[in-house]
Design an enzyme around this catalytic site. Sequence first.
Site, short mmCIF file in Angstrom:
data_model
loop_
_atom_site.label_atom_id
_atom_site.label_comp_id
_atom_site.label_asym_id
_atom_site.label_seq_id
_atom_site.Cartn_x
_atom_site.Cartn_y
_atom_site.Cartn_z
N ALA A 27 0.81 -1.22 0.00
CA ALA A 27 0.00 0.00 0.00
C ALA A 27 0.85 1.28 0.00
CB ALA A 27 -0.93 -0.02 1.21
N THR A 31 0.61 5.58 -1.57
CA THR A 31 0.18 6.70 -0.69
C THR A 31 0.46 8.05 -1.36
OG1 THR A 31 2.29 6.64 0.48
CG2 THR A 31 0.45 5.49 1.52
N GLN A 104 0.52 -6.37 -3.61
CA GLN A 104 -0.58 -6.66 -2.68
C GLN A 104 -1.71 -5.68 -2.93
OE1 GLN A 104 1.07 -7.38 1.56
NE2 GLN A 104 2.59 -6.13 0.53
N ILE A 106 -4.68 -3.34 -4.67
CA ILE A 106 -5.89 -3.64 -5.44
C ILE A 106 -6.23 -2.45 -6.34
CG2 ILE A 106 -6.85 -5.22 -3.72
CD1 ILE A 106 -8.56 -2.66 -2.86
N HIS A 122 -3.83 -9.87 -4.14
CA HIS A 122 -5.05 -9.66 -3.35
C HIS A 122 -6.24 -9.23 -4.21
CE1 HIS A 122 -2.49 -9.13 0.54
NE2 HIS A 122 -2.71 -10.39 0.24
N CYS A 155 -27.58 -7.72 -4.31
CA CYS A 155 -27.83 -7.91 -5.75
C CYS A 155 -29.22 -7.38 -6.14
CB CYS A 155 -27.71 -9.40 -6.06
SG CYS A 155 -27.99 -9.79 -7.78
N CYS A 158 -31.32 -10.82 -7.11
CA CYS A 158 -31.71 -11.89 -6.17
C CYS A 158 -31.48 -11.51 -4.71
CB CYS A 158 -30.96 -13.17 -6.51
SG CYS A 158 -29.21 -13.05 -6.07
N SER A 197 4.46 -3.05 5.10
CA SER A 197 4.85 -3.31 6.48
C SER A 197 5.22 -4.79 6.66
CB SER A 197 3.69 -2.96 7.42
OG SER A 197 2.59 -3.81 7.15
N ASN A 221 11.01 1.74 2.27
CA ASN A 221 9.83 1.86 3.12
C ASN A 221 10.04 3.05 4.06
OD1 ASN A 221 7.36 0.17 3.42
ND2 ASN A 221 7.87 0.39 5.58
P1 NAD Z 1 0.61 -1.47 5.19
O1 NAD Z 1 -0.38 -0.35 5.34
O2 NAD Z 1 0.59 -2.54 6.22
O3 NAD Z 1 2.08 -0.86 5.16
C1 NAD Z 1 2.43 0.18 4.30
C2 NAD Z 1 3.88 0.55 4.54
O4 NAD Z 1 4.25 1.50 3.55
C3 NAD Z 1 4.14 1.18 5.90
O5 NAD Z 1 5.19 0.48 6.54
C4 NAD Z 1 4.53 2.63 5.58
O6 NAD Z 1 5.55 3.12 6.42
C5 NAD Z 1 5.02 2.52 4.16
N1 NAD Z 1 4.82 3.72 3.35
C6 NAD Z 1 3.76 4.57 3.37
N2 NAD Z 1 3.92 5.54 2.44
C7 NAD Z 1 5.11 5.28 1.84
C8 NAD Z 1 5.84 5.92 0.80
N3 NAD Z 1 5.38 7.03 0.19
N4 NAD Z 1 7.03 5.40 0.42
C9 NAD Z 1 7.54 4.28 1.04
N5 NAD Z 1 6.89 3.64 2.04
C10 NAD Z 1 5.68 4.13 2.42
O7 NAD Z 1 0.42 -2.06 3.72
P2 NAD Z 1 0.71 -3.52 3.15
O8 NAD Z 1 1.95 -4.09 3.75
O9 NAD Z 1 0.58 -3.40 1.68
O10 NAD Z 1 -0.48 -4.42 3.68
C11 NAD Z 1 -1.79 -3.95 3.73
C12 NAD Z 1 -2.81 -4.64 2.83
O11 NAD Z 1 -3.68 -3.58 2.50
C13 NAD Z 1 -2.39 -5.18 1.52
O12 NAD Z 1 -2.80 -6.47 1.49
C14 NAD Z 1 -3.19 -4.42 0.45
O13 NAD Z 1 -3.97 -5.33 -0.31
C15 NAD Z 1 -4.16 -3.59 1.20
N6 NAD Z 1 -4.27 -2.18 0.80
C16 NAD Z 1 -4.13 -1.80 -0.50
C17 NAD Z 1 -4.23 -0.48 -0.85
C18 NAD Z 1 -4.06 -0.12 -2.30
O14 NAD Z 1 -4.40 -0.92 -3.17
N7 NAD Z 1 -3.50 1.04 -2.59
C19 NAD Z 1 -4.47 0.51 0.13
C20 NAD Z 1 -4.64 0.10 1.45
C21 NAD Z 1 -4.53 -1.25 1.78
#
Ligand code: NAD
Length: 255
Positions: A27, A31, A104, A106, A122, A155, A158, A197, A221
């Site tokens: 994720a 961000t 991971q 979506i 995912h 739905c 149904c 994370s 990260n």
């Molecule tokens: P997580 O939220 O657990 O961890 C995100 C990590 O990214 C954190 O450690 C944070 O410090 C770091 N981070 C944040 N911004 C950053 C940046 N600009 N540069 C570098 N690092 C940065 O996310 P995860 O480990 O992917 O697990 C969460 C689950 O959430 C996944 O399975 C995913 O499917 C889902 N998810 C997806 C989205 C999306 O599709 N964008 C958004 C939220 C959650």
Amino acid sequence: MLNYQEKITKTFELVVNSKFLVAFTGAGVSTESGIPDFRSKNGLWSRFRVVTLQEFLFDKEARKEFWRMRKELIGQLIKATPNKAHLCLAELEKMGFLKYIITQNIDRLHQLAGSQRVVELHGNNQEAHCLNCKKKYSIDDIYERLIKNEEDITCYLCKGIIKPKIVFFGEAMPQKEMSFAIEIANKCDLMFVIGSSLQVEPAASIPRIAYHSGAKLIFINKTETEWDFMAEVLFHDSAGKVMTDLLDMIKSSLR
Ligand code: NAD
């Protein structure tokens, strides 16, 4: 300890000498496109609780909680565009350096940035279907209903439960994608681990598999993870910044 510029140089050398480079993203890579992650200070888990597949299927109140969270997330996903990190990864693929992205996420932002070889662990946010009659629904359709304040999306035909094509907590991973990700992790000699994370299993096992099969790992990260010790190069920086600096160095070496 290496300073930032030395780490970029070391990463550059690893990338240009790699034979099979793969990126594993979470994720945090999105961000900077305005999509909140889960575990950062203002992440989704600071406002919503995890709803498991079992709860989603059998508990209407939990389902409403899920859709409240989804309403916020879909609102951000719909307007999000790829950021520098997505674009740099797509360019590394075009240049022939990056073989695959295992994500991971979506949000489909890797594909929107131009990446062709993306393994979605995912699922994705685009599709949903009725668990009873299998009618398909688009994400736009669902979002429209959420902003009209529908709380439990069922739905039209149904009244069955509509489930988005994402992997819930408590749900099995898609077998094909997971097997392929494991195969790639075993094969790669270098892996970027970006914006995760590494707390969501079994997805988080992918970098460990690469590490144990002898690949070098580059962690990008913002914050520490409990797996930082595996990193050959460790950046606690933003993905957009590191990937831009790395790509600039690669491009200038090719001029
Ligand atoms: P997580 O939220 O657990 O961890 C995100 C990590 O990214 C954190 O450690 C944070 O410090 C770091 N981070 C944040 N911004 C950053 C940046 N600009 N540069 C570098 N690092 C940065 O996310 P995860 O480990 O992917 O697990 C969460 C689950 O959430 C996944 O399975 C995913 O499917 C889902 N998810 C997806 C989205 C999306 O599709 N964008 C958004 C939220 C959650």
